[in-house]
Scaffold this motif. Structure first.
Motif, PDB file in Angstrom:
ATOM      1  N   MET A  17      41.564   4.348 -32.291  1.00 30.90           N
ATOM      2  CA  MET A  17      41.225   3.770 -31.197  1.00 30.90           C
ATOM      3  C   MET A  17      42.208   3.874 -30.066  1.00 30.90           C
ATOM      4  SD  MET A  17      39.416   0.223 -32.760  1.00 30.90           S
ATOM      5  CE  MET A  17      40.119   0.084 -34.414  1.00 30.90           C
ATOM      6  N   ALA A  80      33.430  -4.852 -37.867  1.00 33.39           N
ATOM      7  CA  ALA A  80      33.315  -4.433 -36.638  1.00 33.39           C
ATOM      8  C   ALA A  80      34.466  -3.477 -36.598  1.00 33.39           C
ATOM      9  CB  ALA A  80      33.454  -5.370 -35.614  1.00 33.39           C
ATOM     10  N   GLU A  81      36.194  -3.884 -36.927  1.00 34.41           N
ATOM     11  CA  GLU A  81      36.995  -3.083 -36.776  1.00 34.41           C
ATOM     12  C   GLU A  81      36.993  -1.698 -37.581  1.00 34.41           C
ATOM     13  OE1 GLU A  81      42.094  -3.462 -37.263  1.00 34.41           O
ATOM     14  OE2 GLU A  81      40.694  -4.564 -38.841  1.00 34.41           O
ATOM     15  N   TRP A  83      34.043  -0.051 -38.254  1.00 38.56           N
ATOM     16  CA  TRP A  83      33.196   0.757 -37.581  1.00 38.56           C
ATOM     17  C   TRP A  83      33.701   1.350 -36.147  1.00 38.56           C
ATOM     18  CZ3 TRP A  83      29.579   3.455 -39.608  1.00 38.56           C
ATOM     19  CH2 TRP A  83      28.985   3.255 -40.684  1.00 38.56           C
ATOM     20  N   ASN A  84      34.603   0.451 -35.481  1.00 38.55           N
ATOM     21  CA  ASN A  84      35.300   0.983 -34.302  1.00 38.55           C
ATOM     22  C   ASN A  84      36.260   1.890 -34.490  1.00 38.55           C
ATOM     23  OD1 ASN A  84      33.629  -0.676 -32.625  1.00 38.55           O
ATOM     24  ND2 ASN A  84      34.995  -2.363 -32.649  1.00 38.55           N
ATOM     25  N   ALA A  88      36.083   5.976 -33.314  1.00 37.15           N
ATOM     26  CA  ALA A  88      37.162   6.288 -32.500  1.00 37.15           C
ATOM     27  C   ALA A  88      37.660   7.790 -33.135  1.00 37.15           C
ATOM     28  CB  ALA A  88      38.487   5.483 -32.397  1.00 37.15           C
TER      29      ALA A  88
END
Length: 107
Positions: A17, A80-81, A83-84, A88
């Motif tokens: 990310m 969510a973390e 998947w983000n 990335a």
């Protein structure tokens, strides 16, 4: 901490990310593609330093007994973390591949 566990993916996702946002920011501000950022801009030193710092910072809560998987409510949750981070990682690979194919910066 095992290879199939959540810790390696979380750390790699966090690094991806930050790497993706940094790569796009440098492209917009300096006009350097990803490969030039790494080879000419001292990117390797920054990458290694950031990787070590974030990896250690990511392990501190684990050593204190706090599990990221325990956070399941709201939009800032463990899923969510993950998947983000996955997106990335794909974004960095897609950015590198696209820049290689077109022979220059994406933006």
């Amino acid at each position: 901490m095992e290879f199939g566990g959540p810790v390696p993916e979380r750390i790699n996702g966090r690094l991806a990310m930050i790497g993706f946002v940094a790569a796009i920011a440098v492209e917009l501000s300096k006009g350097q593609d990803l490969f030039a950022q790494i080879t000419e801009g001292g990117g390797v030193t920054w990458f290694v330093g950031t990787s070590v710092l974030l990896s250690v910072a990511s392990l501190v809560p684990l050593f204190k007994g706090v599990r990221a998987e325990a956070k399941t409510e709201g939009i800032m949750n463990a899923d969510a973390e993950l998947w983000n981070g996955r997106l990335a990682m794909l974004g960095l690979v897609a950015l590198a591949f696209t820049e290689y194919v077109i022979g220059g910066t994406l933006v």
